[in-house]
Design a protein around this motif. Structure first.
Motif, PDB file in Angstrom:
ATOM      1  N   MET A 140     -31.126   8.136 -18.711  1.00 34.54           N
ATOM      2  CA  MET A 140     -32.317   7.921 -19.543  1.00 34.54           C
ATOM      3  C   MET A 140     -31.975   8.130 -21.008  1.00 34.54           C
ATOM      4  SD  MET A 140     -36.075   9.393 -18.837  1.00 34.54           S
ATOM      5  CE  MET A 140     -37.423   9.283 -20.006  1.00 34.54           C
TER       6      MET A 140
ATOM      7  N   PHE B 135     -33.830   8.734 -24.689  1.00 36.81           N
ATOM      8  CA  PHE B 135     -35.121   9.223 -25.152  1.00 36.81           C
ATOM      9  C   PHE B 135     -35.454   8.699 -26.548  1.00 36.81           C
ATOM     10  CE2 PHE B 135     -33.854  12.030 -21.858  1.00 36.81           C
ATOM     11  CZ  PHE B 135     -35.019  12.513 -21.282  1.00 36.81           C
TER      12      PHE B 135
ATOM     13  N   ARG C 229     -36.449  10.249 -29.206  1.00 39.63           N
ATOM     14  CA  ARG C 229     -35.839  10.984 -30.316  1.00 39.63           C
ATOM     15  C   ARG C 229     -34.390  11.349 -30.003  1.00 39.63           C
ATOM     16  NH1 ARG C 229     -38.941  15.736 -31.874  1.00 39.63           N
ATOM     17  NH2 ARG C 229     -39.414  15.866 -29.663  1.00 39.63           N
TER      18      ARG C 229
ATOM     19  N   ALA D 145     -32.504  12.929 -28.289  1.00 44.17           N
ATOM     20  CA  ALA D 145     -32.179  14.109 -27.478  1.00 44.17           C
ATOM     21  C   ALA D 145     -30.681  14.370 -27.430  1.00 44.17           C
ATOM     22  CB  ALA D 145     -32.751  13.963 -26.054  1.00 44.17           C
ATOM     23  N   LEU D 146     -30.013  14.255 -28.560  1.00 40.58           N
ATOM     24  CA  LEU D 146     -28.594  14.607 -28.615  1.00 40.58           C
ATOM     25  C   LEU D 146     -28.471  16.112 -28.815  1.00 40.58           C
ATOM     26  CD1 LEU D 146     -27.313  11.752 -30.940  1.00 40.58           C
ATOM     27  CD2 LEU D 146     -27.260  11.856 -28.446  1.00 40.58           C
ATOM     28  N   TYR D 147     -27.351  16.671 -28.345  1.00 39.87           N
ATOM     29  CA  TYR D 147     -27.106  18.094 -28.563  1.00 39.87           C
ATOM     30  C   TYR D 147     -26.510  18.263 -29.958  1.00 39.87           C
ATOM     31  CZ  TYR D 147     -27.574  17.691 -23.564  1.00 39.87           C
ATOM     32  OH  TYR D 147     -28.032  17.372 -22.302  1.00 39.87           O
ATOM     33  N   PRO D 148     -27.260  18.874 -30.882  1.00 41.21           N
ATOM     34  CA  PRO D 148     -26.805  18.880 -32.282  1.00 41.21           C
ATOM     35  C   PRO D 148     -25.531  19.684 -32.499  1.00 41.21           C
ATOM     36  CG  PRO D 148     -28.775  20.216 -32.021  1.00 41.21           C
ATOM     37  CD  PRO D 148     -28.555  19.515 -30.711  1.00 41.21           C
ATOM     38  N   HIS D 149     -25.238  20.623 -31.578  1.00 41.31           N
ATOM     39  CA  HIS D 149     -24.068  21.475 -31.766  1.00 41.31           C
ATOM     40  C   HIS D 149     -22.815  20.877 -31.140  1.00 41.31           C
ATOM     41  CE1 HIS D 149     -26.255  22.380 -28.100  1.00 41.31           C
ATOM     42  NE2 HIS D 149     -25.091  22.655 -27.562  1.00 41.31           N
ATOM     43  N   LYS D 150     -22.966  19.760 -30.440  1.00 41.20           N
ATOM     44  CA  LYS D 150     -21.800  19.150 -29.794  1.00 41.20           C
ATOM     45  C   LYS D 150     -21.358  17.919 -30.580  1.00 41.20           C
ATOM     46  CE  LYS D 150     -23.159  20.191 -25.004  1.00 41.20           C
ATOM     47  NZ  LYS D 150     -22.207  21.211 -24.587  1.00 41.20           N
TER      48      LYS D 150
ATOM     49  N   PHE E 163     -21.035  14.780 -21.657  1.00 41.20           N
ATOM     50  CA  PHE E 163     -21.819  15.823 -20.982  1.00 41.20           C
ATOM     51  C   PHE E 163     -22.221  15.470 -19.542  1.00 41.20           C
ATOM     52  CE2 PHE E 163     -25.755  18.200 -20.134  1.00 41.20           C
ATOM     53  CZ  PHE E 163     -25.245  19.476 -20.212  1.00 41.20           C
ATOM     54  N   PRO E 164     -22.787  14.264 -19.309  1.00 45.55           N
ATOM     55  CA  PRO E 164     -23.184  13.957 -17.918  1.00 45.55           C
ATOM     56  C   PRO E 164     -22.004  13.991 -16.954  1.00 45.55           C
ATOM     57  CG  PRO E 164     -24.057  12.321 -19.449  1.00 45.55           C
ATOM     58  CD  PRO E 164     -23.092  13.157 -20.228  1.00 45.55           C
TER      59      PRO E 164
ATOM     60  N   LYS F 254     -19.270  15.937 -17.405  1.00 45.01           N
ATOM     61  CA  LYS F 254     -18.887  17.341 -17.300  1.00 45.01           C
ATOM     62  C   LYS F 254     -19.752  18.048 -16.257  1.00 45.01           C
ATOM     63  CE  LYS F 254     -18.111  21.266 -20.349  1.00 45.01           C
ATOM     64  NZ  LYS F 254     -18.436  21.808 -21.672  1.00 45.01           N
ATOM     65  N   VAL F 255     -21.058  17.756 -16.311  1.00 42.62           N
ATOM     66  CA  VAL F 255     -21.979  18.360 -15.353  1.00 42.62           C
ATOM     67  C   VAL F 255     -21.567  18.004 -13.926  1.00 42.62           C
ATOM     68  CG1 VAL F 255     -24.353  18.266 -14.521  1.00 42.62           C
ATOM     69  CG2 VAL F 255     -23.905  18.405 -16.966  1.00 42.62           C
ATOM     70  N   ARG F 256     -21.025  16.798 -13.767  1.00 47.81           N
ATOM     71  CA  ARG F 256     -20.630  16.355 -12.425  1.00 47.81           C
ATOM     72  C   ARG F 256     -19.223  16.782 -12.047  1.00 47.81           C
ATOM     73  NH1 ARG F 256     -24.790  13.607 -13.551  1.00 47.81           N
ATOM     74  NH2 ARG F 256     -25.984  12.562 -11.928  1.00 47.81           N
TER      75      ARG F 256
ATOM     76  N   ARG G 124     -24.140   7.852 -24.067  1.00 44.85           N
ATOM     77  CA  ARG G 124     -24.234   8.956 -23.116  1.00 44.85           C
ATOM     78  C   ARG G 124     -24.914   8.496 -21.828  1.00 44.85           C
ATOM     79  NH1 ARG G 124     -27.565  14.144 -24.908  1.00 44.85           N
ATOM     80  NH2 ARG G 124     -29.242  12.646 -24.676  1.00 44.85           N
TER      81      ARG G 124
END
Lengths: 336, 298
Positions: A83, A85, A87, A89-94, A102-103, A105-107, A150
């Motif tokens: 999905m 979004f 706005r 929805a990026l991770y500002p610190h990454k 990220f998706p 890594k989670v997997r 992403r």
């Protein structure tokens, strides 16, 4: 193969003691690799419907199928969806690379494979030179592309987008529209795209589902929806300027509402529809004529090289019978 | 430029109230304390001579100051990490849209409106060895609660003070962290959820980094507060139990009624200035060390 089937979906939200019905008995079949647009004004339930497909909301009633599988009780992770979004929805610190990875890594995908896949997705969207930057150092358009990268990085069967272009300026929006259509051509995912902008719907969708007040009004190709709107609401929502809707009795039968697209409402001396010109807008390639017919506002799109009346002039309009749309004055439904 | 010059008199007038207040209540006492810190006084505290900057070193290496420094650092180590973890934990728990969660938020933040005196009194009564609730309930497992009482045992007194201090600061941490949590965009969580991140991963990948600037701020404030802890000690233990002086922190050494230097203006001032330097140094280290890992803004 990832077709998406929504079977009699309803979603009710409790708001204090009130029940708000955001989605009301929507049934919709989306084909594999279709670019389906969910279109409607704000609050029509289109985003809620998308979130039901994503698994961010549980439907109050009805079933969601992705492929052949009923996914009502399946968590988003297991639905093979991604999905994007509104706005971003990026991770500002990454970094950009870490955001895209990220998706994966989670997997539990390994580091090397992750980097390779992220680079591939970044290349699809022209981001390969920005991988080490943080989202804060990117422009709005670039951030949007990171969000898209992403989403496509793990080849989702279904790609959900919630008004992804609405934070971009007009120029960038136009460019990104074309990019998204191109992206859809290049990847094998089914796209479901939410927007309130009829122009996006017309230019991008293989089919458009128009929603109003939680109810599905019409599903069809953009041209079908434009040429044969199923309800007076669809007729007025799609097309700029919107279709003229004449109250019953103003033209023809006393029992039907008549709709005429601005480009079909022609100035004809002695025509049946009399009006007074209120405003003239010269847009270069066309002229928009705003007129008043017994209290009903009319818009006509005319050729700038033809005769253009002035404000205050009495005029008469006509239209070819085949160009008229008829709607039931109460239900708003199309009458053939 | 002309316009700027014309604004100067008004600017001065507007600034004057705060300049006067800061000058009278902050700058003057600080300068005065630094001056007084040079003084070496006799036992009566009336006859003093200027012993110069070396006096600060003498005070710093004195057994009394070293002991108080150790107690202060121990108290800091007991209160800051525990206070931070508990405050963040409660804030995360209360950051849910549940019915009646407002009641819990009110309870959790209530200690912010509780004065140190009241908080200390509450804990004093709770921990009282004869009539205290804790002694009644738990002395079977922890006999120290009854005899001699948590506050009267040299081994546990500081721990008891730390409890009270953590509790009193919890409301502050809770409120600040709650505000930070609410400013984290919801779509970040939703995006992570759709991507398959579970609760733990969402906490470590979204929540913690997004509230990191706030955590740094809270850490610095909690550290400063720990080093300045005075009220709890004055009311709960009076720096005791003695003769171990188990809870004589630097502030208690400076102000405390039972402090060995209570009559010595010069030594007190020197200790106060040393405490100031210590707090400043710790805050700088925290900012320097953590700032690089903290992401500000979007």
């Amino acid at each position: 193969m990832a077709q998406v089937r929504l079977d009699h979906i309803s979603k009710t939200f409790a708001s204090g003691d009130d029940q708000v019905r955001a989605v009301d008995d929507v049934t919709l079949d989306i084909e594999h690799h279709e670019f389906m647009i969910l279109l409607g004004p704000s609050g029509c339930g289109k985003s809620t419907l998308l979130r039901v497909v994503a698994g961010l909301e549980d439907p109050t009633a009805g079933d969601v199928y992705i492929g052949d599988r009923r996914v009502n009780d399946v968590v988003p992770k297991e639905r093979d969806i991604a999905m994007a979004f509104q706005r971003y929805a990026l991770y500002p610190h990454k970094t950009v690379a870490a955001n895209i990875e990220f998706p994966l890594k989670v997997r539990g995908v390994g580091r090397a494979e992750r980097a390779a896949e992220a680079l591939r997705a970044a290349e699809v969207l022209g981001l390969e030179h920005h991988m080490k930057r943080k989202p804060g150092q990117l422009s709005g358009g670039q951030r949007q592309r990171v969000a898209l990268a992403r989403a496509i990085v793990r080849n989702p069967a279904v790609f959900l987008m919630d008004e992804p272009l609405s934070n971009l300026d007009a120029k960038l929006r136009g460019d990104t529209r074309a990019e998204l259509v191109d992206l859809h051509r290049r990847i094998d995912s089914t796209f479901i795209y939410v927007t309130h902008d009829p122009v996006e719907a017309m230019t991008m969708g293989s089919r458009v589902a128009v929603l109003n007040e939680g109810r599905l009004q019409q599903v069809g190709t953009p041209q079908e929806v434009y040429d044969r709107p199923a309800t007076a609401f669809v007729a007025q929502f799609i097309g700029t300027p919107p279709m003229n809707l004449l109250p019953a009795g103003l033209w023809g039968s006393d029992t039907v509402q008549v709709g005429i697209r601005p480009e079909h409402l022609r100035l004809v001396p002695g025509g049946p529809l009399h009006a007074v010109v209120r405003q003239v807008e010269h847009l270069g390639h066309e002229v928009l004529l705003f007129a008043d017919a017994n209290g009903t506002r009319l818009v006509s799109r005319i050729d700038p090289n033809s005769f253009v009346p002035e404000v205050g002039d009495p005029v008469a309009f006509d239209a070819e019978p085949g160009r008229l749309h008829r709607f039931h004055p109460e239900s708003g439904e199309r009458i053939e | 430029m002309k316009r700027r010059l014309r604004d100067v008199p008004w600017a001065v007038v507007m600034l004057l109230p705060s300049v006067v207040l800061i000058a009278v209540w902050t700058v003057y006492p600080l300068v005065k304390a630094v001056q007084n810190g040079h003084l070496r006084c006799d036992v009566t505290g009336t006859k003093c001579i200027d012993a110069g900057w070396g006096r600060y070193w003498d005070v710093f290496i004195s057994a009394e100051f070293q002991h108080a420094l150790g107690v202060s650092l121990k108290l800091m180590a007991l209160t800051v990490p525990a206070g931070l973890v508990l405050g963040v934990g409660l804030a995360v728990l209360a950051d849910k849209h549940l019915r009646g969660i407002g009641i819990f938020r009110t309870i959790f933040s209530s200690t912010v409106a509780t004065s140190v005196a009241v908080a200390s009194l509450v804990w004093f009564v709770l921990l009282q060895p004869q009539i205290g609730v804790f002694a009644d309930l738990f002395s079977g497992w922890f006999p120290v609660l009854k005899n001699p009482g948590l506050l009267n045992d040299p081994g546990t007194a500081l721990l008891a003070v730390a409890f009270s201090s953590i509790w009193a600061n919890l409301g502050f941490t809770f409120i600040i962290v709650t505000a930070a949590l609410q400013s984290v965009p919801r779509d970040l969580y939703e995006s992570a959820y759709v991507d398959g991140a579970g609760n733990v991963r969402r906490f470590t990948n979204v929540t913690l980094p997004m509230i990191a600037p706030t955590l740094l701020f809270v850490t610095v404030v909690l550290t400063t507060r720990a080093l300045q802890t005075y009220g709890e000690i004055a009311l709960l233990t009076g720096g005791g139990p003695n003769p171990e002086k188990s809870t004589t922190t630097i502030p208690y050494l400076i102000y405390g009624r039972n402090s060995i230097i209570s009559g010595d203006l010069g030594t007190k001032s020197a200790a106060a200035v040393l405490l100031f330097v210590l707090s400043l140094a710790l805050a700088l280290v925290q900012f320097r060390g953590l700032d690089k890992r903290v992401h500000y803004g979007r």
